[in-house]
Design an enzyme around this catalytic site. Structure first.
Site, PDB file in Angstrom:
ATOM      1  N   GLY A  60       0.827  -1.214   0.000  1.00  0.00           N
ATOM      2  CA  GLY A  60       0.000   0.000   0.000  1.00  0.00           C
ATOM      3  C   GLY A  60       0.857   1.259   0.000  1.00  0.00           C
ATOM      4  O   GLY A  60       0.481   2.286   0.560  1.00  0.00           O
TER       5      GLY A  60
ATOM      6  N   GLY B   1      -0.270   5.009  -0.965  1.00  0.00           N
ATOM      7  CA  GLY B   1      -1.330   5.690  -0.216  1.00  0.00           C
ATOM      8  C   GLY B   1      -0.813   6.873   0.584  1.00  0.00           C
ATOM      9  O   GLY B   1       0.356   7.256   0.489  1.00  0.00           O
ATOM     10  N   GLN B   2      -1.727   7.431   1.396  1.00  0.00           N
ATOM     11  CA  GLN B   2      -1.390   8.649   2.142  1.00  0.00           C
ATOM     12  C   GLN B   2      -0.170   8.441   3.044  1.00  0.00           C
ATOM     13  O   GLN B   2       0.767   9.245   3.028  1.00  0.00           O
ATOM     14  CB  GLN B   2      -2.589   9.090   3.005  1.00  0.00           C
TER      15      GLN B   2
ATOM     16  N   ASP C  35       2.223  -1.773  -4.471  1.00  0.00           N
ATOM     17  CA  ASP C  35       0.816  -1.344  -4.389  1.00  0.00           C
ATOM     18  C   ASP C  35       0.074  -2.018  -5.538  1.00  0.00           C
ATOM     19  O   ASP C  35       0.696  -2.633  -6.418  1.00  0.00           O
ATOM     20  CB  ASP C  35       0.703   0.198  -4.488  1.00  0.00           C
TER      21      ASP C  35
ATOM     22  N   ASP D  70      -1.108  -7.252  -5.299  1.00  0.00           N
ATOM     23  CA  ASP D  70      -2.401  -7.312  -4.610  1.00  0.00           C
ATOM     24  C   ASP D  70      -2.165  -8.196  -3.380  1.00  0.00           C
ATOM     25  O   ASP D  70      -1.884  -9.393  -3.527  1.00  0.00           O
ATOM     26  CB  ASP D  70      -3.448  -7.928  -5.547  1.00  0.00           C
TER      27      ASP D  70
ATOM     28  N   TYR E 100     -14.585  -1.503   8.728  1.00  0.00           N
ATOM     29  CA  TYR E 100     -13.163  -1.132   8.875  1.00  0.00           C
ATOM     30  C   TYR E 100     -12.719  -1.343  10.326  1.00  0.00           C
ATOM     31  O   TYR E 100     -11.682  -1.959  10.596  1.00  0.00           O
ATOM     32  CB  TYR E 100     -13.012   0.329   8.454  1.00  0.00           C
TER      33      TYR E 100
ATOM     34  N   LYS F 242      -9.981  -3.914  12.026  1.00  0.00           N
ATOM     35  CA  LYS F 242      -8.823  -3.452  12.819  1.00  0.00           C
ATOM     36  C   LYS F 242      -8.769  -4.166  14.175  1.00  0.00           C
ATOM     37  O   LYS F 242      -7.689  -4.530  14.636  1.00  0.00           O
ATOM     38  CB  LYS F 242      -8.872  -1.930  12.996  1.00  0.00           C
TER      39      LYS F 242
ATOM     40  N   ILE G 168      -4.838  11.032  10.140  1.00  0.00           N
ATOM     41  CA  ILE G 168      -3.529  11.560   9.742  1.00  0.00           C
ATOM     42  C   ILE G 168      -3.715  12.747   8.789  1.00  0.00           C
ATOM     43  O   ILE G 168      -4.443  12.654   7.798  1.00  0.00           O
ATOM     44  CB  ILE G 168      -2.671  10.456   9.071  1.00  0.00           C
TER      45      ILE G 168
HETATM   46  P1  NAD Z   1      -4.690   4.844   1.773  1.00  0.00           P
HETATM   47  O1  NAD Z   1      -6.089   4.494   1.460  1.00  0.00           O
HETATM   48  O2  NAD Z   1      -4.226   6.225   1.490  1.00  0.00           O
HETATM   49  O3  NAD Z   1      -3.686   3.845   1.060  1.00  0.00           O
HETATM   50  C1  NAD Z   1      -3.909   2.472   1.038  1.00  0.00           C
HETATM   51  C2  NAD Z   1      -3.179   1.901  -0.151  1.00  0.00           C
HETATM   52  O4  NAD Z   1      -3.470   0.507  -0.190  1.00  0.00           O
HETATM   53  C3  NAD Z   1      -3.626   2.506  -1.489  1.00  0.00           C
HETATM   54  O5  NAD Z   1      -2.515   3.004  -2.189  1.00  0.00           O
HETATM   55  C4  NAD Z   1      -4.282   1.328  -2.227  1.00  0.00           C
HETATM   56  O6  NAD Z   1      -4.039   1.334  -3.621  1.00  0.00           O
HETATM   57  C5  NAD Z   1      -3.611   0.146  -1.543  1.00  0.00           C
HETATM   58  N1  NAD Z   1      -4.425  -1.079  -1.635  1.00  0.00           N
HETATM   59  C6  NAD Z   1      -5.768  -1.225  -1.502  1.00  0.00           C
HETATM   60  N2  NAD Z   1      -6.119  -2.500  -1.694  1.00  0.00           N
HETATM   61  C7  NAD Z   1      -4.968  -3.183  -1.936  1.00  0.00           C
HETATM   62  C8  NAD Z   1      -4.675  -4.542  -2.222  1.00  0.00           C
HETATM   63  N3  NAD Z   1      -5.644  -5.467  -2.322  1.00  0.00           N
HETATM   64  N4  NAD Z   1      -3.377  -4.891  -2.421  1.00  0.00           N
HETATM   65  C9  NAD Z   1      -2.390  -3.972  -2.351  1.00  0.00           C
HETATM   66  N5  NAD Z   1      -2.612  -2.652  -2.103  1.00  0.00           N
HETATM   67  C10 NAD Z   1      -3.889  -2.279  -1.904  1.00  0.00           C
HETATM   68  O7  NAD Z   1      -4.457   4.471   3.309  1.00  0.00           O
HETATM   69  P2  NAD Z   1      -3.447   5.123   4.357  1.00  0.00           P
HETATM   70  O8  NAD Z   1      -4.116   6.281   4.958  1.00  0.00           O
HETATM   71  O9  NAD Z   1      -2.105   5.286   3.736  1.00  0.00           O
HETATM   72  O10 NAD Z   1      -3.439   3.979   5.466  1.00  0.00           O
HETATM   73  C11 NAD Z   1      -2.380   3.045   5.609  1.00  0.00           C
HETATM   74  C12 NAD Z   1      -2.657   2.222   6.849  1.00  0.00           C
HETATM   75  O11 NAD Z   1      -2.767   3.088   7.981  1.00  0.00           O
HETATM   76  C13 NAD Z   1      -3.984   1.447   6.803  1.00  0.00           C
HETATM   77  O12 NAD Z   1      -3.840   0.231   7.494  1.00  0.00           O
HETATM   78  C14 NAD Z   1      -4.941   2.337   7.567  1.00  0.00           C
HETATM   79  O13 NAD Z   1      -5.985   1.598   8.143  1.00  0.00           O
HETATM   80  C15 NAD Z   1      -4.015   2.902   8.629  1.00  0.00           C
HETATM   81  N6  NAD Z   1      -4.528   4.143   9.196  1.00  0.00           N
HETATM   82  C16 NAD Z   1      -4.585   5.287   8.456  1.00  0.00           C
HETATM   83  C17 NAD Z   1      -5.086   6.452   9.028  1.00  0.00           C
HETATM   84  C18 NAD Z   1      -5.176   7.724   8.260  1.00  0.00           C
HETATM   85  O14 NAD Z   1      -5.774   8.702   8.756  1.00  0.00           O
HETATM   86  N7  NAD Z   1      -4.595   7.820   7.066  1.00  0.00           N
HETATM   87  C19 NAD Z   1      -5.517   6.436  10.357  1.00  0.00           C
HETATM   88  C20 NAD Z   1      -5.470   5.250  11.064  1.00  0.00           C
HETATM   89  C21 NAD Z   1      -4.938   4.108  10.485  1.00  0.00           C
HETATM   90  N1  SER Z   2      -8.421   8.060   9.009  1.00  0.00           N
HETATM   91  C1  SER Z   2      -9.031   6.781   9.109  1.00  0.00           C
HETATM   92  C2  SER Z   2     -10.438   6.804   8.655  1.00  0.00           C
HETATM   93  O1  SER Z   2     -11.052   7.835   8.830  1.00  0.00           O
HETATM   94  C3  SER Z   2      -8.984   6.315  10.541  1.00  0.00           C
HETATM   95  O2  SER Z   2      -8.413   5.075  10.576  1.00  0.00           O
HETATM   96  O3  SER Z   2     -10.922   5.825   8.166  1.00  0.00           O
END
Ligand code: NAD
Ligand code: SER
Length: 319
Positions: free
Chosen positions: A12, A15-16, A38, A57, A146, A150, A176
């Protein structure tokens, strides 16, 4: 003795969080020791492009394992997931990606004797009735798929540690906030979108009400927390994939007022939708005293400091 991770696979990575954590890991461990992956290739111009990349994937065990073997990976930073809002649109897919992907990472970890798996959790593990400041250990009854995934991942982390000795670690990240890559479809996305609108001089239509208060964290602290927890000696850890980490907590009205110090004419209109219910089921803040005690967690950014930095970064990017 502490086991130093050397060959890291990030899932992933586009992603962000991945787009910035991958770069931080490459700085720390060397570009050639960090393989980004990714579902899709990185966008043109993304800093992820300057290093190894594999299309993966995470629900495909064979491909996942081949990549781990091909690159001699000893550590997986498992970020691939569907977040809260995307997950509610397709709960079965959310379960399959979040749980299927994590089980694959854990099983590969056991089969290939990997040093460590880092997998983030979230404030989404909590549900209605949670105290305003969520305790480290307490009842977890999420209302989103979701959140259900978790909680399950946290339990799987305990299970794989106790049964197989797999070193799996994770953080319950708050929402985040970052300027590099937009968030991927979560409930806390409003706290990022508001900055894009303010800097572009546009009115912001906010999908939660002005009193909505949630725990948040700026990206530099998100990266620091991941690197610090990954580095912590295992004998100091009392938890595995479920460390509370806090940094800041604010309601939308206060954030808008802070932004108005730099954009006095900034306009915001509140039109709460289905995402309000999700936000209302999460705590205002978290008790992160165990993370502070176990591995020295300490955030650098409060809300005013984050606002200054976000505005500066987005001005450079957008204007
Ligand atoms: P995001 O949605 O920005 O990125 C997730 C990435 O996963 C994407 O680039 C997507 O293409 C990829 N993805 C989706 N399905 C996939 C698959 N089957 N195989 C491979 N890649 C796949 O998410 P993020 O914000 O970067 O979050 C990363 C982790 O941090 C996650 O576990 C999320 O739950 C956790 N998290 C994020 C936040 C937040 O605010 N950003 C908060 C709490 C926890
Ligand atoms: N930023 C995430 C969401 O809103 C929290 O895990 O889904």
């Amino acid at each position: 003795m502490k086991k130093e991770p050397k060959r890291i696979l990030v899932t992933g990575a586009c992603g962000q969080i991945g787009s910035e954590l991958t770069i931080a890991l490459r700085k720390k461990y060397g570009t050639d020791n960090v393989v980004a992956s990714d579902l899709y290739e990185p966008q043109k111009g993304s800093p992820i492009e300057n290093g190894l990349f594999e299309k993966l994937d995470v629900t495909n065990f064979e491909n996942f394992e081949q990549i781990v073997k091909r690159h001699n990976i000893d550590t997986i930073v498992h970020l691939a997931a569907l977040l809260s809002v995307v997950g509610e649109n397709n709960p079965t897919k959310c379960w399959n990606v979040n749980i299927g992907g994590t089980l694959n990472a854990f099983n590969i970890g056991v089969k290939h004797n990997l040093l460590q798996i880092f997998v983030p959790s979230s404030i989404a593990v909590w549900g209605p009735g949670i105290p305003k400041i969520a305790p480290q250990d307490g009842i977890l009854k999420p209302r989103t798929m979701y959140g259900v995934t978790k909680v399950t991942i946290e339990l799987l982390g305990d299970y794989y540690f106790n049964k197989f000795g797999l070193d799996c670690r994770g953080i319950r990240y708050p929402g985040i906030i970052s300027s590099e890559t937009p968030p991927g479809g979560g409930t806390t996305d409003y706290a990022v979108e508001i900055f894009y609108k303010a800097v572009k001089g546009e009115k912001f239509i906010c999908f939660v009400n002005e009193d909505t208060r949630l725990p948040m964290m700026y990206m530099p602290d998100c990266i620091k927390a991941a690197l610090d927890l990954m580095d912590a000696p295992i004998d100091k850890l009392t938890h595995h994939c479920d460390y509370n980490v806090g940094a800041m907590s604010f309601d939308v009205k206060s954030l808008a007022n802070e932004i108005r110090k730099y954009y006095p004419n900034f306009e915001i209109e509140y039109r709460p939708d289905h995402r309000q219910q999700i936000a209302d089921s999460w705590p205002d803040d978290v008790d992160d005293s165990i993370a502070r005690q176990d591995w020295g967690w300490q955030p650098d950014y409060d809300m005013p400091k984050m606002v200054i930095d976000m505005i500066e970064k987005l001005r450079n990017k957008l204007i």
